[in-house]
Enzyme design. Sequence first.
Site, PDB file in Angstrom:
ATOM      1  N   ASP A 132       2.856   7.643  -7.165  1.00 47.68           N
ATOM      2  CA  ASP A 132       2.047   6.542  -6.629  1.00 47.68           C
ATOM      3  C   ASP A 132       1.256   5.910  -7.775  1.00 47.68           C
ATOM      4  O   ASP A 132       0.538   6.591  -8.496  1.00 47.68           O
ATOM      5  CB  ASP A 132       1.098   7.094  -5.551  1.00 47.68           C
ATOM      6  CG  ASP A 132       0.344   6.005  -4.791  1.00 47.68           C
ATOM      7  OD1 ASP A 132       0.251   6.111  -3.559  1.00 47.68           O
ATOM      8  OD2 ASP A 132      -0.156   5.058  -5.422  1.00 47.68           O
ATOM      9  N   ASP A 154       4.323   0.788  -4.051  1.00 48.93           N
ATOM     10  CA  ASP A 154       3.987   1.531  -5.275  1.00 48.93           C
ATOM     11  C   ASP A 154       4.126   3.043  -5.111  1.00 48.93           C
ATOM     12  O   ASP A 154       3.560   3.793  -5.890  1.00 48.93           O
ATOM     13  CB  ASP A 154       2.554   1.194  -5.722  1.00 48.93           C
ATOM     14  CG  ASP A 154       1.491   1.941  -4.935  1.00 48.93           C
ATOM     15  OD1 ASP A 154       1.728   2.234  -3.754  1.00 48.93           O
ATOM     16  OD2 ASP A 154       0.432   2.232  -5.512  1.00 48.93           O
ATOM     17  N   GLU A 155       4.887   3.468  -4.125  1.00 46.93           N
ATOM     18  CA  GLU A 155       4.871   4.882  -3.770  1.00 46.93           C
ATOM     19  C   GLU A 155       6.239   5.354  -3.303  1.00 46.93           C
ATOM     20  O   GLU A 155       6.886   4.662  -2.526  1.00 46.93           O
ATOM     21  CB  GLU A 155       3.852   5.027  -2.635  1.00 46.93           C
ATOM     22  CG  GLU A 155       3.615   6.415  -2.173  1.00 46.93           C
ATOM     23  CD  GLU A 155       2.678   6.462  -0.959  1.00 46.93           C
ATOM     24  OE1 GLU A 155       2.185   5.398  -0.521  1.00 46.93           O
ATOM     25  OE2 GLU A 155       2.468   7.565  -0.461  1.00 46.93           O
TER      26      GLU A 155
HETATM   27  P1  TTP Z   1      -2.278   2.198  -2.550  1.00 45.06           P
HETATM   28  O1  TTP Z   1      -1.310   3.042  -3.318  1.00 45.06           O
HETATM   29  O2  TTP Z   1      -2.784   2.732  -1.244  1.00 45.06           O
HETATM   30  O3  TTP Z   1      -3.576   1.901  -3.428  1.00 45.06           O
HETATM   31  P2  TTP Z   1      -3.694   1.599  -4.978  1.00 45.06           P
HETATM   32  O4  TTP Z   1      -2.387   1.756  -5.667  1.00 45.06           O
HETATM   33  O5  TTP Z   1      -4.350   0.284  -5.148  1.00 45.06           O
HETATM   34  O6  TTP Z   1      -4.720   2.718  -5.463  1.00 45.06           O
HETATM   35  P3  TTP Z   1      -4.474   4.281  -5.588  1.00 45.06           P
HETATM   36  O7  TTP Z   1      -3.064   4.566  -5.197  1.00 45.06           O
HETATM   37  O8  TTP Z   1      -4.749   4.616  -7.017  1.00 45.06           O
HETATM   38  O9  TTP Z   1      -5.467   4.893  -4.666  1.00 45.06           O
HETATM   39  O10 TTP Z   1      -1.635   0.807  -2.247  1.00 45.06           O
HETATM   40  C1  TTP Z   1      -0.787   0.150  -3.173  1.00 45.06           C
HETATM   41  C2  TTP Z   1      -1.040  -1.336  -3.156  1.00 45.06           C
HETATM   42  O11 TTP Z   1      -0.822  -1.855  -1.840  1.00 45.06           O
HETATM   43  C3  TTP Z   1      -2.447  -1.720  -3.530  1.00 45.06           C
HETATM   44  O12 TTP Z   1      -2.605  -1.852  -4.935  1.00 45.06           O
HETATM   45  C4  TTP Z   1      -2.629  -3.006  -2.797  1.00 45.06           C
HETATM   46  C5  TTP Z   1      -1.752  -2.901  -1.567  1.00 45.06           C
HETATM   47  N1  TTP Z   1      -2.560  -2.591  -0.381  1.00 45.06           N
HETATM   48  C6  TTP Z   1      -3.006  -3.660   0.406  1.00 45.06           C
HETATM   49  O13 TTP Z   1      -2.674  -4.818   0.137  1.00 45.06           O
HETATM   50  N2  TTP Z   1      -3.803  -3.382   1.486  1.00 45.06           N
HETATM   51  C7  TTP Z   1      -4.193  -2.118   1.813  1.00 45.06           C
HETATM   52  O14 TTP Z   1      -4.930  -1.918   2.798  1.00 45.06           O
HETATM   53  C8  TTP Z   1      -3.728  -1.026   0.998  1.00 45.06           C
HETATM   54  C9  TTP Z   1      -4.141   0.382   1.323  1.00 45.06           C
HETATM   55  C10 TTP Z   1      -2.922  -1.332  -0.073  1.00 45.06           C
HETATM   56 MG    MG Z   2      -1.223   3.434  -5.389  1.00 42.13          MG
END
Ligand code: TTP
Ligand code: MG
Length: 387
Positions: A5, A100-101
């Site tokens: 991720d 992203d995961e």
């Molecule tokens: P995440 O992997 O949940 O968050 P992140 O990568 O920003 O942070 P981290 O993993 O380090 O905690 O989500 C990936 C992307 O998806 C995030 O950069 C933006 C998007 N996203 C949204 O647009 N709305 C949301 O509510 C969430 C959770 C994510």
């Molecule tokens: Mg992330």
Amino acid sequence: MIHCDLDAFYASVEQRDNPELIGKPVIIGGSPQSRGVVSTCSYEARAYGVHSAMPTAQAHRLCPHGVFLPVNMKKYVQASQQVFAIFEDYTPLIEGLSIDEAFLDVAGSHSLFGSSEAIGRMIKERVKNEVGLNISIGISYNKFLAKLATNLGKPNGLFIIRHEETYDIMSPLPVSNLWGVGEKTGRRLNKLGIITIKDLLEFPRQLLLDKLGNAADDLLHLAQGLDHRQVETEREIQSLGRETTFSRDVSDSELLERNLLEFAQEIGKRLRRNGLAAQTVTIKLRFADFQTVTRRRTIEAPTSSDMEIYNVAVELFNKLDLNKTSVRLIGLSVSKLEKNSQRNDTLFTYDEKKETGIDRVMDSINERYGARSITRAGLLIKNENSN
Ligand code: TTP
Ligand code: MG
């Protein structure tokens, strides 16, 4: 099992592309005056309590000097594709969970690439070097624990949960770390005095069943680190593919066929690299009017030969009536994958065997001297219409 991720994904892309933003609270999701919500924010902004899905106006109150930026989806999609292409170098068994995961089942990749930890480190390093982003990696023996490992190691972590460590790592964690424990269930558990995973494991099971019904056993399972969910292990439903959307609609069938050849080469390479063969070939076209068609054929025996995949693709392509319309997207994929065992060799005709041999030589030269140092004649004409 590996879970990956990216860290603060959208915000990190913006920081990568504008180094002035590094170290600053960056908040993605539009201006504070808008009524939008935060998509994500950098870890610097998280220190102020800002988080995803929070109204941007509220984020502004918490972090007035934050740098607020709009969502630039095109950039993020491109970065995501680059990252997933790196994953694909290590296993075809990928389950993307979001932009992203992903989960990567690397059980079949150890002889080629080493331990899960070694693969995790390679992925981490390549994502940093080739895409310019930090990715957190979690490694364990099932999906639930691999994802938990990622979360425990964030940001920029590589965290491993080994069998013998499971209890010690899990027992002090809040129950909210268990899948299925959202705010509501969390509150119910807390009311019963269950705060940590240890509390849950020590709670009388019958009482928990009375309170939560069937969900109780699922929770107890997870609390013990048990999870039997697989990364789409059915090889039949696994597929490998590539597609491209043209910047301008294309009606030149020669150009379309060249795209198919390029895709077939890439797919064949990935199959061979992973010791796989595919039996079903699918092409996909989206026309200018957005109508999408797919055509597939299952061949007699699984193959990893570029040319065999290409020939089936072209045959399917030529059966389509393209007279009236131009194409905005073309894709090629293979499915019904299986391990390419030596035993199968007797099923190949001489020519097919030779073809795969050529592919292998091309792969090894390309690997040593860089992709594209050797390519089939059909690809040498510059493919200027695709992006
Ligand atoms: P995440 O992997 O949940 O968050 P992140 O990568 O920003 O942070 P981290 O993993 O380090 O905690 O989500 C990936 C992307 O998806 C995030 O950069 C933006 C998007 N996203 C949204 O647009 N709305 C949301 O509510 C969430 C959770 C994510
Ligand atoms: Mg992330």
